[in-house]
Motif scaffolding. Sequence first.
Motif, PDB file in Angstrom:
ATOM      1  N   GLN A 407      50.891  45.059  39.651  1.00 39.01           N
ATOM      2  CA  GLN A 407      50.207  44.094  38.790  1.00 39.01           C
ATOM      3  C   GLN A 407      48.987  44.727  38.132  1.00 39.01           C
ATOM      4  O   GLN A 407      48.748  44.557  36.941  1.00 39.01           O
ATOM      5  CB  GLN A 407      49.784  42.875  39.615  1.00 39.01           C
ATOM      6  N   GLU A 553      33.435  43.871  40.052  1.00 43.12           N
ATOM      7  CA  GLU A 553      34.488  43.037  39.465  1.00 43.12           C
ATOM      8  C   GLU A 553      35.871  43.521  39.881  1.00 43.12           C
ATOM      9  O   GLU A 553      36.766  42.711  40.161  1.00 43.12           O
ATOM     10  CB  GLU A 553      34.379  43.027  37.935  1.00 43.12           C
ATOM     11  N   TRP A 557      38.603  41.546  42.270  1.00 44.21           N
ATOM     12  CA  TRP A 557      39.982  41.283  41.838  1.00 44.21           C
ATOM     13  C   TRP A 557      40.966  41.772  42.890  1.00 44.21           C
ATOM     14  O   TRP A 557      41.938  41.074  43.233  1.00 44.21           O
ATOM     15  CB  TRP A 557      40.262  41.965  40.505  1.00 44.21           C
ATOM     16  N   SER A 561      43.316  39.241  44.973  1.00 41.08           N
ATOM     17  CA  SER A 561      44.757  39.389  44.727  1.00 41.08           C
ATOM     18  C   SER A 561      45.509  39.605  46.024  1.00 41.08           C
ATOM     19  O   SER A 561      46.585  39.020  46.246  1.00 41.08           O
ATOM     20  CB  SER A 561      45.016  40.547  43.760  1.00 41.08           C
ATOM     21  N   ASP A 582      53.299  36.227  37.682  1.00 36.54           N
ATOM     22  CA  ASP A 582      52.742  35.206  36.781  1.00 36.54           C
ATOM     23  C   ASP A 582      51.775  34.308  37.531  1.00 36.54           C
ATOM     24  O   ASP A 582      50.680  33.985  37.034  1.00 36.54           O
ATOM     25  CB  ASP A 582      53.873  34.368  36.169  1.00 36.54           C
ATOM     26  N   ARG A 585      48.593  36.219  38.226  1.00 39.03           N
ATOM     27  CA  ARG A 585      47.761  36.363  37.021  1.00 39.03           C
ATOM     28  C   ARG A 585      47.009  35.073  36.721  1.00 39.03           C
ATOM     29  O   ARG A 585      45.839  35.094  36.324  1.00 39.03           O
ATOM     30  CB  ARG A 585      48.632  36.779  35.840  1.00 39.03           C
ATOM     31  N   GLN A 586      47.676  33.939  36.908  1.00 35.92           N
ATOM     32  CA  GLN A 586      47.016  32.655  36.664  1.00 35.92           C
ATOM     33  C   GLN A 586      45.887  32.411  37.659  1.00 35.92           C
ATOM     34  O   GLN A 586      44.883  31.777  37.335  1.00 35.92           O
ATOM     35  CB  GLN A 586      48.038  31.528  36.758  1.00 35.92           C
ATOM     36  N   SER A 587      46.033  32.962  38.875  1.00 35.14           N
ATOM     37  CA  SER A 587      45.040  32.708  39.919  1.00 35.14           C
ATOM     38  C   SER A 587      43.819  33.621  39.802  1.00 35.14           C
ATOM     39  O   SER A 587      42.682  33.159  39.954  1.00 35.14           O
ATOM     40  CB  SER A 587      45.665  32.895  41.308  1.00 35.14           C
ATOM     41  N   VAL A 588      44.048  34.910  39.542  1.00 33.12           N
ATOM     42  CA  VAL A 588      42.921  35.866  39.596  1.00 33.12           C
ATOM     43  C   VAL A 588      42.706  36.646  38.307  1.00 33.12           C
ATOM     44  O   VAL A 588      41.800  37.471  38.234  1.00 33.12           O
ATOM     45  CB  VAL A 588      43.122  36.861  40.766  1.00 33.12           C
ATOM     46  N   GLY A 589      43.530  36.435  37.295  1.00 35.24           N
ATOM     47  CA  GLY A 589      43.348  37.164  36.043  1.00 35.24           C
ATOM     48  C   GLY A 589      43.952  38.549  36.088  1.00 35.24           C
ATOM     49  O   GLY A 589      44.795  38.861  36.946  1.00 35.24           O
ATOM     50  N   SER A 590      43.514  39.420  35.189  1.00 31.37           N
ATOM     51  CA  SER A 590      44.067  40.776  35.070  1.00 31.37           C
ATOM     52  C   SER A 590      43.057  41.807  35.553  1.00 31.37           C
ATOM     53  O   SER A 590      41.842  41.595  35.517  1.00 31.37           O
ATOM     54  CB  SER A 590      44.446  41.078  33.616  1.00 31.37           C
ATOM     55  N   TYR A 591      43.589  42.919  36.027  1.00 35.65           N
ATOM     56  CA  TYR A 591      42.755  44.047  36.461  1.00 35.65           C
ATOM     57  C   TYR A 591      42.347  44.861  35.253  1.00 35.65           C
ATOM     58  O   TYR A 591      43.172  45.202  34.404  1.00 35.65           O
ATOM     59  CB  TYR A 591      43.542  44.911  37.448  1.00 35.65           C
TER      60      TYR A 591
END
Length: 699
Positions: A407, A553, A557, A561, A582, A585-591
């Motif tokens: 991810q 940050e 993450w 995650s 998916d 990503r909705q829970s913690v966003g992107s790295y």
Amino acid sequence: MVPTVWLAVEQMPRAASGKLDRAAIRVWLKAKNLSSAKAALNVRMTAPLTPPAAAGERLLQSVWSAVLGLPQQDIGRESSFMQLGGDSILAMQVASRCHKRGMQTTTAALLRGQSLAAIAESSCLIEPAGDAVAASCNGIPSEDNRLVKPAAAIPSVFDSRLSQLGRSKAHFRRGNIERIVPATDLQALMLAVGQLGDRAFHVEFKLELRPSLESAGLRRACEQVVLHHPILRSVYFQHGQALSHAVLKALPPDAVVEVEERDDSPSTVTFEEGTTLARFRLFSDGQLCHRLCLEIHHALYDALSLDLIFRDLDRAYASKRLSDGLHFHSWVSHVEALDRSPPRKYWREVLEASSMSDLVRPYAGATRQGHPLDERMQIRVPLQNLQTSCGTPSSVMKAAWALLLSQALETKDVTFGEVSTNRYLPVPGLHEVRGPCLNLLPVRARLDEGMTLASLITQVQDQSVASLPHHHLGFRSIIKDCTAWPRWTRFSTLLTYQNHGSMSPSLRIGDSDFALPSRGRLGDTADISLFATPGSEDLEIELYYSSRTFPSEQISWISRSLVTILEGIPSSLAENISLVKDSLRQSVGSYVQDPSRSAPPPDLLGGHPRDPSAQAREMVLEAWRELELFSQDQSEDCSMFSCGADVVTALLLSKYYLSRGYDLSTNDIIRHPTRSMQGYLVDLKEKRGLETRLDGIKV
């Protein structure tokens, strides 16, 4: 794909398009009280078990019962070791106990999910208790009797180097050396990284003795343990292209010292060629010892052998017989004598067309960031989340980490490292080898978006079991001979699943009970090191990193995650990987990678002249030839990392220059990786040495 829990429903929710509404199902499951279903998982099987009939089956039943802590009537011919709660460490104990009782089996056989009856059929009965027994049946290799032979003669190839070192260290004379073997890849790495600063991997165990112990008796016990554990009498030195490990015959100088009770001076154990890296310090008032300190480099122990050291200390203090496990140098000699073709073939197939999954972008030649892992974050998740029929908890943890890396880096093919106890060869007594058998090994996972999380765990479990016979091939050899990676490649992330359970929360010497607190630093062996330790209810995960490498940050993450993945496992095993990602990503966003953290270093010579003298050029050329870094078409400005060097090579170069009178540190070598740069440093060190000598002369 066989469900462990069934839930009856009257209808399934549908989206407006008529398709199954998976999101609604996930929400429903999270709100559902599954306590009764989870309780049912812990209930013993009610189906009747077939009692073992043959002698081998009864022996296995008895050993499984003892190791797993289960009643024998709960183990039948149909039982699977893994489904009963077995893992790789417990399987290692089973294999060892079986051999002592006259059955030869392997760790891998126990972890393939086969029935007790099938394992008994594929194993063979031998004469019990024979350390010198040789048996071979059903494809299980026999024990190598070199493990029990007396010390071998010291090869004459070492004579010149031993003579050179013996001039400055009297204990390093040839007649005082019992055996010389190569340092393992992980020992060499720990020693090299420990030279980069902050005394990485130098560990101090301080034991507060309550009640106090008699000083003279404790000192004798410490001396007896040092003599009984050859690894504590080991010294290291550079010879050719390798770091060698020599075992001294006599008790090393300062191996056991008494100091005043109030003396709290820091550890003085340092890595130099020919010096030991273990010391017992007894804090006493002359009669009673109130505190015992063991200063030791991690290159000398792992959790299993450290436990043997302290248990032997208790036995020696009580004048009891000490452990009889294999000497570490005997184990190394055995591994060195094995055919490397099978493990090389295996790792080549596993790692074909792979690449390292770097959370921090490396740059060519920068083998280390040079930042100790001085920050720590702790995570706890319910241990039952990792208990599935797809694989052991260790495999579930590795699959979760693979999913996180996939991810973060937006890739379907990930590779990271794991720390292996490396005690899986069919060698009697391997569980009690007195030394650090540890190895670093690659874990590769391919995440097809159409596969389920259960399938990913199964893939990792299958690779874990298949790799067990090949854990002994050193990771530097794997990188060199089995991959297309640069030789300086390191594992960006390292995972250690500490299910050995060998170290008790409290130990004892005589009448004194004590905890085992330690103080030390993790070296820069990876960008992130994870330690996962199962407890009675929770899995405790410690994440070590450097704040100079990872901004807060990114660490936030990563930790969020990992928790999200592990907490969601019970309800997401049958979900496609794409849906799990998916949801993540909705829970913690992107790295988001920080490119400023991977910028190459500045010109380290700072504009100083770079034309070394002819003498310095010749010295450097001689060193590079010794370590096989030199080629005829190579320019003086070619980086050694482009010629097959890594951080261990930097250590060997440092020791080579030191043996010729030039004090260039491992850090100096890494920061000045070309022949011209190192030649300049040789001239600089010579100049400084001259200035130092002239300083004491009256003109």
